[in-house]
Design an enzyme around this catalytic site. Structure first.
Site, mmCIF file in Angstrom:
data_model
loop_
_atom_site.group_PDB
_atom_site.id
_atom_site.type_symbol
_atom_site.label_atom_id
_atom_site.label_comp_id
_atom_site.label_asym_id
_atom_site.label_seq_id
_atom_site.Cartn_x
_atom_site.Cartn_y
_atom_site.Cartn_z
ATOM 1 N N HIS A 153 5.601 10.599 5.560
ATOM 2 C CA HIS A 153 5.351 10.367 6.983
ATOM 3 C C HIS A 153 6.554 9.696 7.613
ATOM 4 O O HIS A 153 6.882 8.562 7.248
ATOM 5 C CB HIS A 153 4.110 9.475 7.174
ATOM 6 C CG HIS A 153 2.838 10.165 6.819
ATOM 7 N ND1 HIS A 153 1.697 9.496 6.477
ATOM 8 C CD2 HIS A 153 2.547 11.497 6.774
ATOM 9 C CE1 HIS A 153 0.735 10.398 6.223
ATOM 10 N NE2 HIS A 153 1.235 11.606 6.385
ATOM 11 N N HIS A 191 2.569 8.854 0.640
ATOM 12 C CA HIS A 191 1.232 8.743 0.048
ATOM 13 C C HIS A 191 1.224 9.668 -1.164
ATOM 14 O O HIS A 191 1.702 10.800 -1.078
ATOM 15 C CB HIS A 191 0.166 9.198 1.050
ATOM 16 C CG HIS A 191 0.183 8.425 2.342
ATOM 17 N ND1 HIS A 191 -0.621 7.338 2.576
ATOM 18 C CD2 HIS A 191 0.931 8.578 3.461
ATOM 19 C CE1 HIS A 191 -0.389 6.858 3.790
ATOM 20 N NE2 HIS A 191 0.557 7.597 4.358
ATOM 21 N N HIS A 251 7.351 6.416 5.066
ATOM 22 C CA HIS A 251 6.623 5.966 3.874
ATOM 23 C C HIS A 251 5.932 7.179 3.276
ATOM 24 O O HIS A 251 5.942 8.264 3.879
ATOM 25 C CB HIS A 251 5.608 4.872 4.252
ATOM 26 C CG HIS A 251 4.568 5.374 5.192
ATOM 27 N ND1 HIS A 251 4.694 5.260 6.570
ATOM 28 C CD2 HIS A 251 3.402 6.038 4.981
ATOM 29 C CE1 HIS A 251 3.645 5.826 7.141
ATOM 30 N NE2 HIS A 251 2.846 6.311 6.194
ATOM 31 N N HIS A 311 0.801 -1.227 0.000
ATOM 32 C CA HIS A 311 0.000 0.000 0.000
ATOM 33 C C HIS A 311 0.828 1.268 0.000
ATOM 34 O O HIS A 311 0.287 2.360 -0.121
ATOM 35 C CB HIS A 311 -1.044 0.019 1.120
ATOM 36 C CG HIS A 311 -0.612 -0.582 2.403
ATOM 37 N ND1 HIS A 311 -0.287 0.156 3.494
ATOM 38 C CD2 HIS A 311 -0.435 -1.887 2.752
ATOM 39 C CE1 HIS A 311 0.057 -0.656 4.470
ATOM 40 N NE2 HIS A 311 -0.010 -1.890 4.048
ATOM 41 N N THR A 347 -3.574 6.616 9.611
ATOM 42 C CA THR A 347 -4.467 6.854 8.466
ATOM 43 C C THR A 347 -4.798 5.567 7.711
ATOM 44 O O THR A 347 -5.404 5.627 6.640
ATOM 45 C CB THR A 347 -3.843 7.869 7.489
ATOM 46 O OG1 THR A 347 -2.661 7.302 6.919
ATOM 47 C CG2 THR A 347 -3.490 9.175 8.194
ATOM 48 N N GLU A 353 -2.339 13.281 2.069
ATOM 49 C CA GLU A 353 -3.441 12.888 2.958
ATOM 50 C C GLU A 353 -4.030 14.131 3.610
ATOM 51 O O GLU A 353 -5.223 14.380 3.523
ATOM 52 C CB GLU A 353 -2.937 11.893 4.009
ATOM 53 C CG GLU A 353 -2.453 10.597 3.384
ATOM 54 C CD GLU A 353 -2.676 9.405 4.270
ATOM 55 O OE1 GLU A 353 -2.047 9.339 5.341
ATOM 56 O OE2 GLU A 353 -3.486 8.524 3.884
HETATM 57 C C1 SG7 Z 1 1.223 2.301 6.207
HETATM 58 O O1 SG7 Z 1 0.777 3.379 7.023
HETATM 59 C C2 SG7 Z 1 2.406 1.586 6.818
HETATM 60 C C3 SG7 Z 1 2.189 1.265 8.295
HETATM 61 C C4 SG7 Z 1 1.689 2.490 9.043
HETATM 62 C C5 SG7 Z 1 0.457 3.011 8.347
HETATM 63 O O2 SG7 Z 1 0.180 1.394 6.074
HETATM 64 O O3 SG7 Z 1 3.554 2.375 6.659
HETATM 65 O O4 SG7 Z 1 3.402 0.865 8.908
HETATM 66 C C6 SG7 Z 1 3.508 -0.411 9.382
HETATM 67 C C7 SG7 Z 1 4.721 -0.669 10.198
HETATM 68 O O5 SG7 Z 1 2.676 -1.238 9.146
HETATM 69 O O6 SG7 Z 1 1.363 2.127 10.362
HETATM 70 C C8 SG7 Z 1 1.830 1.871 12.671
HETATM 71 C C9 SG7 Z 1 2.231 2.412 11.355
HETATM 72 O O7 SG7 Z 1 3.238 3.076 11.226
HETATM 73 C C10 SG7 Z 1 -0.152 4.238 9.031
HETATM 74 O O8 SG7 Z 1 0.810 5.235 9.190
HETATM 75 S S1 SG7 Z 1 0.405 6.704 9.014
HETATM 76 O O9 SG7 Z 1 -0.688 6.992 9.893
HETATM 77 O O10 SG7 Z 1 1.607 7.457 9.262
HETATM 78 N N1 SG7 Z 1 -0.082 6.939 7.517
HETATM 79 ZN ZN ZN Z 2 1.237 7.560 6.199
#
Ligand code: SG7
Ligand code: ZN
Length: 258
Positions: free
Chosen positions: A117, A94, A92, A65, A200, A104
């Site tokens: 982020h 978006h 990561h 994703h 998110t 976002e």
């Molecule tokens: C993405 O965004 C991943 C997730 C992240 C989530 O789905 O990067 O990372 C992992 C380790 O699964 O969730 C807990 C976390 O970092 C949501 O991150 S965000 O709210 O900054 N977009």
């Molecule tokens: Zn994010």
């Protein structure tokens, strides 16, 4: 069931709340920031970054994703109105379709082409799961991108790596980079917005102190478009991997006093 296993958007974000009850909560992210309603707060002082300069060979991963990089060493952030020291876990992004709207968070209704982020958790925790059980356990530093006419050389390595992670679960190792290289210089990080929200993506846990920096990071059109080459695991182009803005429900957004 808290694992996010389906494609983004997972059964459309409007339905996340049916499966993940926190996604229907009252303090969700992202939001639209209305700048004239943001309250200036003198406690929102500059950030103190520690070890953001350290170079590392990033392992870039298409997680189905987004494109994600884990931070392999201890880098911390304090100050900035945070109650304690937080350490960087991963970053990561978006983005939209070929450089179209993709952030976002939005500012006065404007959606930027991409958003970075850098996910942090309180330094005393050893895993994100524990941090997410603390209502202030996670701090995400968010950065917007803007289209520029010239190439951003600092993004050469990460953009070039994308062609090696087109498919889900693809991995590639980058030439050395650093967190500092990916974000604006520290003197341009004193203007920011702050509010309390959530992850998110499902489970949308309401445990995040959000910071959105005002100064965008410039990338040229070709650099922005490169992210759209990635694929979701169903083979469809990984574009529009952002959640729509969520209701504020009376929350106050603050702006730095610097
Ligand atoms: C993405 O965004 C991943 C997730 C992240 C989530 O789905 O990067 O990372 C992992 C380790 O699964 O969730 C807990 C976390 O970092 C949501 O991150 S965000 O709210 O900054 N977009
Ligand atoms: Zn994010």
């Amino acid at each position: 069931q808290s694992q996010f296993t389906c494609d983004h958007p997972c059964n459309t974000p409007e339905k996340w709340g049916h499966v993940f009850k926190d996604c229907a909560g009252e303090q969700q992210s992202p939001i639209n920031i209305v700048t004239r309603k943001a309250l200036k707060d003198e406690r929102l002082t500059p950030f103190l970054f520690n070890n953001y300069q350290q170079m590392f060979r990033a392992l870039v991963r298409n997680n189905g994703h987004s494109v994600q990089v884990e931070v392999p060493h201890l880098s911390t952030v304090a100050g900035g109105g945070l109650s304690t020291t937080y350490k960087a876990v991963q970053f990561h992004l978006h983005w939209g379709n070929n450089g179209g709207p993709g952030s976002e968070h939005t500012i006065d209704g404007e959606q930027y082409p991409m958003e970075l982020h850098i996910v942090h958790m309180k330094q005393r925790y050893t895993d994100l799961k524990t941090a997410l059980s603390d209502p202030e356990g996670v701090a995400v530093l968010g950065f917007f991108y803007e289209r520029s006419s010239s190439v951003n050389k600092k993004y050469d390595t990460i953009v070039k790596s994308l062609k090696n992670v087109i498919a889900t679960n693809g991995n590639t190792t980058l030439l050395p980079t650093s967190l500092a290289q990916l974000i604006p210089p520290q003197q341009n990080l004193t203007s920011y917005y702050r509010y309390k929200g959530s992850l998110t993506t499902p489970g949308c846990t309401e445990a995040v102190i959000w910071t959105l920096f005002e100064n965008p990071i410039p990338l040229n059109n070709e650099q922005l478009r490169a992210f759209s080459d990635l694929k979701f695991h169903n083979g469809k182009p990984m574009v529009g991997n952002f959640r729509p803005v969520q209701p504020l429900n009376g929350r106050q957004v603050f702006r730095s006093g610097g």
